[in-house]
Design a protein around this motif. Structure first.
Motif, mmCIF file in Angstrom:
data_model
loop_
_atom_site.group_PDB
_atom_site.id
_atom_site.type_symbol
_atom_site.label_atom_id
_atom_site.label_comp_id
_atom_site.label_asym_id
_atom_site.label_seq_id
_atom_site.Cartn_x
_atom_site.Cartn_y
_atom_site.Cartn_z
ATOM 1 N N GLU A 78 0.802 -1.102 0.113
ATOM 2 C CA GLU A 78 0.031 -0.070 -0.051
ATOM 3 C C GLU A 78 0.775 1.442 0.017
ATOM 4 O O GLU A 78 0.560 2.276 -0.586
ATOM 5 C CB GLU A 78 -0.858 -0.110 1.319
ATOM 6 C CG GLU A 78 -1.785 1.257 1.171
ATOM 7 C CD GLU A 78 -2.847 1.204 2.508
ATOM 8 O OE1 GLU A 78 -3.098 2.121 2.931
ATOM 9 O OE2 GLU A 78 -3.307 0.063 2.851
ATOM 10 N N GLN B 220 2.267 1.666 -3.263
ATOM 11 C CA GLN B 220 1.486 1.951 -4.598
ATOM 12 C C GLN B 220 1.388 3.305 -4.352
ATOM 13 O O GLN B 220 1.040 4.194 -5.272
ATOM 14 C CB GLN B 220 0.092 1.253 -4.272
ATOM 15 C CG GLN B 220 -0.740 1.674 -5.437
ATOM 16 C CD GLN B 220 -0.450 1.201 -6.655
ATOM 17 O OE1 GLN B 220 0.056 -0.150 -6.982
ATOM 18 N NE2 GLN B 220 -0.254 2.128 -7.566
ATOM 19 N N ASP B 221 0.938 3.841 -3.052
ATOM 20 C CA ASP B 221 0.854 5.408 -2.793
ATOM 21 C C ASP B 221 2.071 6.287 -3.326
ATOM 22 O O ASP B 221 1.917 7.322 -3.665
ATOM 23 C CB ASP B 221 0.585 5.740 -1.277
ATOM 24 C CG ASP B 221 -0.700 5.415 -0.848
ATOM 25 O OD1 ASP B 221 -1.547 4.787 -1.433
ATOM 26 O OD2 ASP B 221 -0.647 5.078 0.335
ATOM 27 N N TYR C 85 4.233 5.337 -5.560
ATOM 28 C CA TYR C 85 4.165 5.317 -7.045
ATOM 29 C C TYR C 85 3.227 6.275 -7.764
ATOM 30 O O TYR C 85 3.464 7.050 -8.420
ATOM 31 C CB TYR C 85 4.085 3.887 -7.549
ATOM 32 C CG TYR C 85 3.732 3.801 -8.943
ATOM 33 C CD1 TYR C 85 4.897 4.072 -9.919
ATOM 34 C CD2 TYR C 85 2.698 3.810 -9.729
ATOM 35 C CE1 TYR C 85 4.818 4.066 -11.287
ATOM 36 C CE2 TYR C 85 2.637 3.905 -11.055
ATOM 37 C CZ TYR C 85 3.628 3.934 -11.896
ATOM 38 O OH TYR C 85 3.492 3.805 -13.101
ATOM 39 N N ASN C 86 1.942 6.267 -7.181
ATOM 40 C CA ASN C 86 0.747 7.112 -7.571
ATOM 41 C C ASN C 86 1.203 8.702 -7.408
ATOM 42 O O ASN C 86 0.919 9.496 -8.186
ATOM 43 C CB ASN C 86 -0.373 7.083 -6.614
ATOM 44 C CG ASN C 86 -0.984 5.693 -6.986
ATOM 45 O OD1 ASN C 86 -0.610 4.643 -7.952
ATOM 46 N ND2 ASN C 86 -1.869 5.057 -6.073
ATOM 47 N N SER C 87 2.139 9.088 -6.203
ATOM 48 C CA SER C 87 2.535 10.429 -6.157
ATOM 49 C C SER C 87 3.378 10.819 -7.001
ATOM 50 O O SER C 87 3.476 11.813 -7.545
ATOM 51 C CB SER C 87 2.938 10.707 -4.671
ATOM 52 O OG SER C 87 4.037 9.891 -4.180
ATOM 53 N N GLU D 21 3.695 9.535 -10.312
ATOM 54 C CA GLU D 21 3.020 9.492 -11.494
ATOM 55 C C GLU D 21 2.178 10.858 -11.481
ATOM 56 O O GLU D 21 2.374 11.510 -12.472
ATOM 57 C CB GLU D 21 1.865 8.109 -11.431
ATOM 58 C CG GLU D 21 1.540 8.067 -12.848
ATOM 59 C CD GLU D 21 0.712 6.874 -12.889
ATOM 60 O OE1 GLU D 21 -0.178 6.580 -11.842
ATOM 61 O OE2 GLU D 21 1.090 6.076 -13.836
ATOM 62 N N VAL D 22 1.515 11.380 -10.680
ATOM 63 C CA VAL D 22 0.802 12.634 -10.357
ATOM 64 C C VAL D 22 1.893 13.964 -10.764
ATOM 65 O O VAL D 22 1.534 14.581 -11.528
ATOM 66 C CB VAL D 22 0.103 12.793 -9.128
ATOM 67 C CG1 VAL D 22 -0.476 14.216 -8.888
ATOM 68 C CG2 VAL D 22 -1.098 11.724 -9.121
ATOM 69 N N LYS E 275 2.729 13.504 -14.545
ATOM 70 C CA LYS E 275 1.682 14.187 -15.264
ATOM 71 C C LYS E 275 1.186 15.530 -14.974
ATOM 72 O O LYS E 275 0.986 16.437 -16.129
ATOM 73 C CB LYS E 275 0.358 13.432 -14.966
ATOM 74 C CG LYS E 275 0.410 11.792 -15.279
ATOM 75 C CD LYS E 275 -0.847 11.109 -14.978
ATOM 76 C CE LYS E 275 -0.652 9.571 -15.670
ATOM 77 N NZ LYS E 275 -1.863 8.950 -15.310
#
Length: 72
Positions: A47, A50-51, A53-55, A57-58, A61
């Motif tokens: 978890e 994943q958080d 990685y998401n940060s 990615e954001v 982007k």
């Protein structure tokens, strides 16, 4: 859902992409709260990875989107 190993690889890939294509963002990676855990010996789990990685990615982007807008 990705395994911890898959997330490690994805994080490495996006980090390398940032360093190669958007080096000006590297300073923000060090400032991300996920990279500065509160615990002395933090336990990483799927978890948290994943958080993180998401940060990343954001971050990329949003940067690309805003850079594209400002160059028009």
């Amino acid at each position: 859902m990705k395994t911890e190993k898959e997330l490690d690889i994805a994080i490495l890939q996006i980090t390398m992409k940032i360093k190669e294509h958007y080096p000006e963002l590297s300073k923000y990676i060090l400032e991300m709260p996920v990279t500065i855990p509160n615990a002395e010996k933090p336990k990483m789990n799927r978890e948290l990875l994943q958080d993180y990685y998401n940060s990343l990615e954001v971050l990329v982007k949003d940067y690309v989107k805003n850079k594209h807008i400002s160059t028009k």
